[in-house]
Design a protein around this motif. Structure first.
Motif, mmCIF file in Angstrom:
data_model
loop_
_atom_site.group_PDB
_atom_site.id
_atom_site.type_symbol
_atom_site.label_atom_id
_atom_site.label_comp_id
_atom_site.label_asym_id
_atom_site.label_seq_id
_atom_site.Cartn_x
_atom_site.Cartn_y
_atom_site.Cartn_z
ATOM 1 N N ASP A 1 93.822 -52.688 -11.421
ATOM 2 C CA ASP A 1 94.163 -52.874 -10.014
ATOM 3 C C ASP A 1 93.504 -51.835 -9.109
ATOM 4 O OD1 ASP A 1 95.685 -50.895 -11.133
ATOM 5 O OD2 ASP A 1 97.501 -51.337 -9.985
ATOM 6 N N TRP A 2 92.820 -50.869 -9.679
ATOM 7 C CA TRP A 2 92.090 -49.875 -8.905
ATOM 8 C C TRP A 2 90.584 -50.213 -8.830
ATOM 9 C CZ3 TRP A 2 93.615 -45.743 -5.991
ATOM 10 C CH2 TRP A 2 94.955 -45.348 -6.089
ATOM 11 N N CYS A 3 90.206 -51.358 -9.366
ATOM 12 C CA CYS A 3 88.777 -51.717 -9.434
ATOM 13 C C CYS A 3 88.530 -53.089 -8.803
ATOM 14 C CB CYS A 3 88.285 -51.715 -10.882
ATOM 15 S SG CYS A 3 88.390 -50.114 -11.702
ATOM 16 N N PRO A 4 88.582 -53.193 -7.474
ATOM 17 C CA PRO A 4 88.317 -54.487 -6.825
ATOM 18 C C PRO A 4 86.814 -54.792 -6.828
ATOM 19 C CG PRO A 4 88.606 -52.799 -5.160
ATOM 20 C CD PRO A 4 88.877 -52.141 -6.487
ATOM 21 N N PRO A 5 86.458 -56.052 -6.686
ATOM 22 C CA PRO A 5 85.025 -56.397 -6.614
ATOM 23 C C PRO A 5 84.409 -55.917 -5.305
ATOM 24 C CG PRO A 5 86.386 -58.340 -6.226
ATOM 25 C CD PRO A 5 87.326 -57.245 -6.633
ATOM 26 N N PHE A 6 83.110 -55.715 -5.319
ATOM 27 C CA PHE A 6 82.406 -55.323 -4.095
ATOM 28 C C PHE A 6 81.068 -56.057 -4.028
ATOM 29 C CE2 PHE A 6 81.847 -52.191 -7.463
ATOM 30 C CZ PHE A 6 80.472 -52.066 -7.569
ATOM 31 N N GLY A 7 80.396 -55.957 -2.878
ATOM 32 C CA GLY A 7 79.171 -56.717 -2.626
ATOM 33 C C GLY A 7 78.118 -56.541 -3.700
ATOM 34 N N GLY A 8 77.407 -57.610 -3.992
ATOM 35 C CA GLY A 8 76.435 -57.605 -5.083
ATOM 36 C C GLY A 8 75.084 -57.037 -4.701
ATOM 37 N N TYR A 9 74.131 -57.197 -5.613
ATOM 38 C CA TYR A 9 72.806 -56.629 -5.435
ATOM 39 C C TYR A 9 71.940 -57.455 -4.487
ATOM 40 C CZ TYR A 9 73.898 -53.670 -9.434
ATOM 41 O OH TYR A 9 74.483 -52.750 -10.276
ATOM 42 N N HIS A 10 71.066 -56.736 -3.783
ATOM 43 C CA HIS A 10 70.094 -57.362 -2.891
ATOM 44 C C HIS A 10 68.699 -56.880 -3.248
ATOM 45 C CE1 HIS A 10 73.724 -58.155 -0.626
ATOM 46 N NE2 HIS A 10 73.059 -58.863 0.261
ATOM 47 N N LEU A 11 67.735 -57.784 -3.161
ATOM 48 C CA LEU A 11 66.328 -57.401 -3.220
ATOM 49 C C LEU A 11 65.914 -57.039 -1.801
ATOM 50 C CD1 LEU A 11 63.862 -57.570 -5.351
ATOM 51 C CD2 LEU A 11 63.187 -59.560 -4.004
ATOM 52 N N TYR A 12 65.268 -55.900 -1.631
ATOM 53 C CA TYR A 12 64.860 -55.491 -0.277
ATOM 54 C C TYR A 12 63.383 -55.133 -0.272
ATOM 55 C CZ TYR A 12 65.038 -50.605 -1.841
ATOM 56 O OH TYR A 12 64.817 -49.427 -2.500
ATOM 57 N N TYR A 13 62.754 -55.378 0.868
ATOM 58 C CA TYR A 13 61.328 -55.099 1.015
ATOM 59 C C TYR A 13 60.985 -55.044 2.500
ATOM 60 C CZ TYR A 13 61.444 -60.231 1.392
ATOM 61 O OH TYR A 13 61.756 -61.518 1.736
ATOM 62 N N PRO A 14 59.897 -54.370 2.864
ATOM 63 C CA PRO A 14 59.522 -54.282 4.275
ATOM 64 C C PRO A 14 59.019 -55.617 4.790
ATOM 65 C CG PRO A 14 57.860 -53.255 2.905
ATOM 66 C CD PRO A 14 59.009 -53.586 1.997
ATOM 67 N N ASN A 15 59.141 -55.794 6.096
ATOM 68 C CA ASN A 15 58.672 -57.032 6.709
ATOM 69 C C ASN A 15 57.161 -57.150 6.549
ATOM 70 O OD1 ASN A 15 58.539 -59.379 8.165
ATOM 71 N ND2 ASN A 15 58.622 -58.387 10.155
ATOM 72 N N ARG A 16 56.726 -58.279 6.057
ATOM 73 C CA ARG A 16 55.281 -58.510 5.918
ATOM 74 C C ARG A 16 55.002 -59.944 6.331
ATOM 75 N NH1 ARG A 16 55.299 -57.591 -0.516
ATOM 76 N NH2 ARG A 16 55.684 -55.505 0.265
ATOM 77 N N ARG A 17 53.996 -60.126 7.159
ATOM 78 C CA ARG A 17 53.724 -61.457 7.704
ATOM 79 C C ARG A 17 53.183 -62.404 6.649
ATOM 80 N NH1 ARG A 17 50.195 -61.116 12.996
ATOM 81 N NH2 ARG A 17 50.598 -63.348 12.849
#
Length: 297
Positions: free
Chosen positions: A264-280
Motif C-alpha cells: 500500500d506504500w507503492c502506488p503506480p506512477f507514469g511510465g517511460y517516454h522516448l524523448y528526442y529534440p525536435n527535428r524537421r
C-alpha cells in the motif's frame, strides 16, 4: 567558385561527356540555347574557353579536359549518394542510438525490438544503459528514455510503456527470520539490498507514497548491486529485502518464491517516454523505431 556556379559546372560536365549540346540538353531537360548560354557564362567567369564547338561535335579544350577529370568523378559520387539516400527512404537503413535505464531497456525496449528488428534487417539499434540524465544532444544519441516527469520541456516525448509500480520483496526464508515491516520506517531493522547508480556513484533511495504523503527511505544492508538481476537473485536467496519493479518479480510472487510487503506504500506512477529534440526531417530508420516503440492504447 561561388555556390551558385555549381549548376554551371554540372552542365559543362554533361555537355563534355555527351559531346553535343543537343544530347546534353535532352538529358538535362533544358533547351539547347539555355544550356549553351549556361556554359558560356561559366567560361566567362573562368576567363577561358572550356569547349571547342564545331558543326559536327563539341569537344573539351585542354583546360576543359582538366576540369572534366577533376569535377566529373565528384558529380558521380554526389549522384550515387543521392540515389543511395533515395533508396534509404524506400528501404530504411542506419543505426539508431538510444540511452535508457536498465529497467526501461529490459522491460520496454527489448520486447518491442524483438518484434521490430526481424522486419527491418537494415536497421541497427544501439542501446546504452545509463542511470543518469544524459544530454542526448551532447552525447550524440538519437533519443533517450526517461519517466515522463524527468523530461525537459523542449524535447518531444512519446509514451512507450505502461505505468510502473515498485515492489518491496523478500523470500519466505528471510521472513522466517525477520518480522514483516508495516511502514517504510520499519526498514531500518532489515537487511536491505541496495542499488548504486553508476553515473552519480550514489545509493538509490527507496521511494514510497501513501495518501498523498511521499517518503524517501535511505536503507542499509550488506549488499549493493548496480543491476536488476543480481538484486532479484539475492532476494530469492534470502539475503535481504529488494526494491524492484513489479513486473520483474511478478512470476516469483505468483509462485511464492518471493513475498511482497509495503504494497500500500507503492502506488503506480507514469511510465517511460522516448524523448528526442525536435527535428524537421528525421531519418526513415529513426521514424520507424519511434513508431515501433510507441505505446498503443
Amino acid at each position: 567558385m561561388p555556390n551558385e556556379n555549381y549548376n554551371d559546372l554540372a552542365a559543362f560536365v554533361v555537355v563534355a561527356r555527351e559531346g553535343s549540346f543537343t544530347k546534353a540538353a535532352v538529358k538535362l531537360g533544358v533547351s539547347q540555347s539555355a544550356l549553351s548560354q549556361t556554359v558560356r557564362g561559366l567560361e566567362a567567369r573562368l576567363g577561358m574557353r572550356l569547349l571547342t564547338r564545331t558543326t559536327r561535335r563539341v569537344s573539351p579544350t585542354d583546360a576543359g579536359e582538366r576540369l572534366l577529370r577533376t569535377a566529373g568523378p565528384r558529380f558521380e559520387e554526389i549522384q550515387a549518394e543521392l540515389v543511395m539516400l533515395s533508396e534509404m527512404r524506400d528501404r530504411p537503413t542506419g543505426t539508431v542510438r538510444i540511452t535508457a535505464g536498465e529497467h526501461a531497456a529490459v522491460a520496454v525496449l527489448a520486447p518491442a525490438l524483438e518484434r521490430f528488428l526481424p522486419e527491418n534487417p537494415d536497421v541497427k539499434v544501439e542501446i546504452i544503459v545509463d542511470y543518469g540524465l544524459t544530454d542526448i544532444v551532447a552525447e550524440r544519441f538519437d533519443a533517450g528514455v526517461r519517466l515522463g516527469e524527468q523530461i525537459a520541456k523542449d524535447m518531444i516525448a512519446v509514451p512507450i510503456g505502461p505505468e510502473v509500480r515498485m515492489a518491496v520483496v523478500g523470500s519466505p526464508a528471510y521472513f522466517r527470520r525477520h518480522a514483516v515491516p508495516d511502514t517504510p520506517q520499519d526498514l531500518t531493522g532489515h537487511n536491505c539490498i541496495n542499488m548504486r547508480l553508476p553515473t552519480h556513484d550514489t545509493i538509490f533511495a527507496w521511494e514510497f507514497e501513501r495518501d498523498g504523503r511521499e517518503l524517501r527511505a535511505r536503507v542499509d544492508g550488506q549488499l549493493v548491486f548496480n543491476n536488476l538481476a543480481m538484486r532479484r537473485d539475492a532476494a530469492l536467496r534470502g539475503l535481504g529485502l529488494a526494491y524492484m519493479p513489479e513486473d520483474q518479480v511478478q512470476a516469483d510472487l505468483a509462485t511464492g518464491d518471493l513475498v511482497r510487503v509495503l504494497e500500500d506504500w507503492c502506488p503506480p506512477f507514469g511510465g517511460y517516454h522516448l524523448y528526442y529534440p525536435n527535428r524537421r526531417h528525421p531519418s526513415p530508420a529513426f521514424a520507424l523505431v519511434v513508431d515501433a516503440l510507441r505505446l498503443r492504447s
